[in-house]
Write a protein that holds these residues in place. Structure first.
Motif, short mmCIF file in Angstrom:
data_model
loop_
_atom_site.label_atom_id
_atom_site.label_comp_id
_atom_site.label_asym_id
_atom_site.label_seq_id
_atom_site.Cartn_x
_atom_site.Cartn_y
_atom_site.Cartn_z
N PHE A 125 5.71 4.95 1.82
CA PHE A 125 5.34 6.35 2.05
C PHE A 125 6.26 7.24 1.23
O PHE A 125 7.48 7.14 1.35
N ASP A 126 5.68 8.11 0.43
CA ASP A 126 6.51 9.07 -0.31
C ASP A 126 6.29 10.46 0.27
O ASP A 126 5.30 11.10 -0.03
N GLN A 132 -4.43 13.63 5.47
CA GLN A 132 -3.28 12.78 5.69
C GLN A 132 -3.69 11.49 6.41
O GLN A 132 -3.28 10.40 6.04
N ARG A 133 -4.53 11.64 7.41
CA ARG A 133 -5.00 10.47 8.15
C ARG A 133 -5.83 9.56 7.27
O ARG A 133 -5.72 8.34 7.33
N VAL A 134 -6.69 10.15 6.43
CA VAL A 134 -7.50 9.33 5.53
C VAL A 134 -6.59 8.55 4.59
O VAL A 134 -6.79 7.36 4.35
N ALA A 135 -5.58 9.24 4.07
CA ALA A 135 -4.66 8.56 3.15
C ALA A 135 -4.00 7.38 3.84
O ALA A 135 -3.83 6.31 3.26
N ALA A 186 0.87 -1.17 0.00
CA ALA A 186 0.00 0.00 0.00
C ALA A 186 0.90 1.22 0.00
O ALA A 186 2.01 1.17 0.52
N MET A 187 0.44 2.27 -0.63
CA MET A 187 1.30 3.44 -0.75
C MET A 187 0.55 4.70 -0.33
O MET A 187 -0.62 4.87 -0.64
N VAL A 188 1.26 5.55 0.38
CA VAL A 188 0.69 6.85 0.74
C VAL A 188 1.47 7.91 -0.04
O VAL A 188 2.70 7.98 0.07
N PHE A 189 0.74 8.68 -0.82
CA PHE A 189 1.40 9.65 -1.69
C PHE A 189 1.60 10.99 -0.99
O PHE A 189 0.87 11.34 -0.07
N ALA A 232 -3.50 11.98 -2.78
CA ALA A 232 -4.19 11.29 -3.88
C ALA A 232 -5.49 10.65 -3.44
O ALA A 232 -5.81 9.53 -3.81
N LEU A 233 -6.26 11.37 -2.64
CA LEU A 233 -7.60 10.88 -2.30
C LEU A 233 -8.50 11.11 -3.50
O LEU A 233 -8.35 12.09 -4.21
N TYR A 234 -9.45 10.19 -3.70
CA TYR A 234 -10.38 10.36 -4.81
C TYR A 234 -11.36 11.46 -4.44
O TYR A 234 -12.17 11.29 -3.52
#
Ligand SMILES: Nc1ncnc2c1ncn2[C@@H]1O[C@H](COP(=O)(O)OP(=O)(O)OP(=O)(O)O)[C@@H](O)[C@H]1O
Ligand SMILES: [Mg+2]
Lengths: 362, 285
Positions: free
Chosen positions: A157-158, A140-143, A78-81, A85-87
């Motif tokens: 995590f990037d 950030q938390r949602v991501a 899983a990646m956090v941008f 990048a939330l829809y």
């Protein structure tokens, strides 16, 4: 087992190599931080693990599986941008459940899972909101929540904190640490902020120009940087560098120059000798090891340009030869601007590098 | 804002006078058409004020109830033609344009630049230039006087513009979103369908409206390819009220008003989609 293993991995865009001969084993459950200046290839490396970037040559393993040709969705990552990048057209709940729905998890189970994760992240109240109705910290938390619900083998995590203000960044950093302790999942974290690297990492990889400069625990990197680049990159304020003449005086080795005279300890002297008969070296000293005090040996003497009192500590700026040097003292100010001041150097903590800064000598 | 408030009353009066004048200039011909439409056929005279004398619905009734030579309801038939052609053109055009624009925006493939260039160049020539070749092609395909013929022609001529419009919009959608979807396990099609298309709604609405209006209003191609009464579209019918020997301004005006109703309806329908900013909140705010 979800180790990540790089074997001679390279990445080129046309003729330009941006990641070169990358060899690294990231242990299961390790928190590994990739750090380096802008453009050094951190994101590219991370994106190769994610499968968003093709690997030009070499092999990449996640767990026991070679993943070079495996699609991102089958890599169990899983990646956090950086930009989250939330829809934007989906609610928080839909954002977090998107991956689970695609996996055809039963909806009751999805609901339970999403709510459970949202609760632990403190975003339980926000599930029906759209991303644009959230603050930066909440996004950030949602991501992160979106990554966590999937229960992946590896988190990527990037630069996830770089869009937050300073205070929130510190807070999220602590939460990330806590998260890692709780989830015990392998995490690979990219940042250009050495403070984040030092505080979060089990091990740090310092990159520059596509090359690994050094791999080690934060303390290893801090106390024994492999080269001047790592020395300068890790630690704040940065390490000071200047080049100095090496001489032998009465059986002891000294490094001297205009305004300073340092006598090396036995250990450093022996290590330096092992590299042959060098005439010049690059000296690295952290500010904390240079403080105003009138001593007879192991000193630097110069005219203080600027003094920055911070309350608990004070920084002094002055020149040695061509280089600007920062010194530090505990507590209040103990020198004055424009006056020749003598600084005591703690030679036990001296870092010696070859003149070009490429190799550590002690 | 405070600066605005401090403007003197005189200045405001001048500004508003100017605005009112331009509004009137734009609306004056429209008033005329309305006045003409409601004036009995013979009673119309040119006067400065566009006000109908003895207002009546006669013109509308006549236009709507026009019958063909076989006694069938001709206006209904032509309205149907226009609707089918315009809606089909929009649907076919948007479908092709969305997929093509997405490919142009996201994938690199041989001929990408050349393709985009060609689309642009094709827009430089007026449609009438292609009149003859299109006629020959439609004739060979047996599609003259056929609704399908016009649908094909309109779609192909509107697609290049639509592709450019949509590509421009797709370009602004952050790639992170797609990458995120890919990692979440979405196939390229799912990503396109569930992430990109919903976000592109404002652009798709504008493009659809453009497609529909172009097809709905088009006259030259329609009048060339459609030579039987029952295959006419409404603009062709309208034009026929302005004849060589006699001109029925009243019918023409009434028809013109009727024809603009669907376009206005579509505007209102799509209005809320035309408002952009749907991507706000995707990335840092
Ligand atoms: N698609 C591409 N084509 C050519 N070069 C690229 C491409 N993507 C990245 N690069 C180059 O690869 C190098 C590494 O890029 P990368 O994004 O990994 O840097 P980074 O370490 O993440 O930097 P930052 O801290 O600025 O994000 C850069 O020099 C960049 O110019
Ligand atoms: Mg990057």
């Amino acid at each position: 087992m979800a180790r990540v293993l790089f074997e001679k991995v390279t990445k080129s865009y046309g003729d330009v190599q941006v990641v070169r001969e990358f060899n690294l084993e990231i242990a299961d459950q390790e928190f590994l931080v990739l750090v380096g200046p802008s453009g050094c290839g951190k994101s590219t490396t991370l994106r190769m693990i994610a499968g968003l970037e093709e690997i030009t040559s070499g092999d990449l393993f996640i767990g026991e599986r070679r993943v070079n040709d495996i699609a991102p969705k089958d890599r169990d990552i899983a990646m956090v941008f950086q930009n989250y990048a939330l829809y934007p057209h989906m609610t928080v709940f839909d954002n977090m459940s998107f991956a689970l729905k695609l996996r055809r998890m039963p909806s009751a189970q999805i609901k339970r899972r999403v709510e459970e994760v949202a609760e632990t992240l403190g975003i339980g109240e926000l599930l029906q909101r759209k991303p644009k109705q959230l603050s930066g910290g909440q996004r950030q938390r949602v991501a992160m929540g979106r990554a966590i619900v999937r229960d992946p083998k590896v988190f990527l995590f990037d630069e996830p904190l770089s869009n937050l203000d300073a205070k929130l960044r510190v807070q999220m950093r602590v939460e990330l640490s806590r998260l890692h302790t709780r989830l015990k999942t392998t995490m690979v974290y990219v940042t250009h902020d050495q403070v984040e690297a030092m505080t979060l990492a089990d091990r740090i990889v310092v990159l520059n120009g596509g090359y690994i400069q050094q791999v080690g625990t934060p303390m290893e990197l801090y106390h024994t940087p492999a080269n001047a680049f790592v020395g300068g990159f890790i630690g704040s304020p940065s390490m000071n560098f200047f080049s100095a003449d090496v001489a032998s005086e009465g059986g002891r080795i000294t490094v001297t120059g205009d305004g300073y005279h340092l006598t090396l300890g036995d250990e450093s002297a022996a290590q330096l000798k092992a590299h042959g008969d060098l005439k010049r070296v690059m000296v690295g000293l952290r500010p904390k090891d240079i403080s105003p005090e009138a001593v007879e040996d192991n000193f630097i003497e110069s005219v203080v340009d600027v003094i920055e009192p911070m309350g608990g500590e004070t920084f002094y700026y002055f020149d040695v030869g061509e280089s600007q040097i920062v010194g530090r003292s505990e507590g209040g100010v103990s020198a004055s601007v424009g006056e020749v001041t003598r600084f005591r150097v703690d030679v036990d903590n001296i870092h010696l590098f070859s003149e070009d800064g490429e190799t550590r000598l002690n | 804002m405070t600066v605005r408030k401090q403007q003197s009353a005189a200045r405001q009066a001048v500004t508003h006078a100017g605005l009112v004048m331009f509004t009137l200039m734009v609306l004056y011909p429209v008033f005329w058409v309305i006045a003409m439409a409601f004036t009995p056929q013979q009673g119309f005279s040119m006067s400065l004020l566009p006000l109908p004398t003895n207002p009546t619905f006669d013109n509308f009734i006549h236009v709507v109830s026009t019958e063909g030579s076989d006694g069938s309801w001709l206006f209904g038939r032509q309205l149907f033609n226009s609707l089918v052609i315009s809606l089909s053109t929009t649907i076919v055009g948007i479908f092709m344009a969305c997929t093509a624009a997405y490919a142009f925006s996201r994938f690199s493939f041989p001929g990408r630049r050349a393709g985009l260039m060609m689309f642009l160049v094709s827009q430089m020539f007026p449609g009438t230039l292609m009149l003859i070749p299109l006629y020959v092609i439609l004739d060979a395909l047996g599609l003259l006087n056929q609704v399908l013929g016009l649908i094909l022609v309109y779609s192909t001529t509107s697609i290049p513009f639509c592709v450019w419009m949509l590509k421009g919009y797709f370009d602004t959608i952050p790639r992170d979103l797609e990458e995120s979807a890919i990692i979440d396990g979405a196939s390229p099609f799912t990503t396109f369908w569930r992430i990109i298309l919903p976000l592109a709604r404002p652009a798709i609405a504008v493009t659809a409206l453009f497609s529909f209006m172009t097809a709905w209003n088009e006259f030259i191609l329609a009048t060339t390819f459609m030579s039987t009464e029952t295959s006419y579209t409404l603009p062709v019918t309208l034009r026929n009220y302005v004849g060589e020997y006699s001109t029925y301004w009243g019918y023409f005006a009434a028809g013109a008003i009727l024809v603009s109703i669907p376009v206005m309806a579509l505007f209102f329908l799509l209005q809320k989609n035309l408002v952009g900013g749907l991507t706000a909140g995707a990335v840092k705010g």
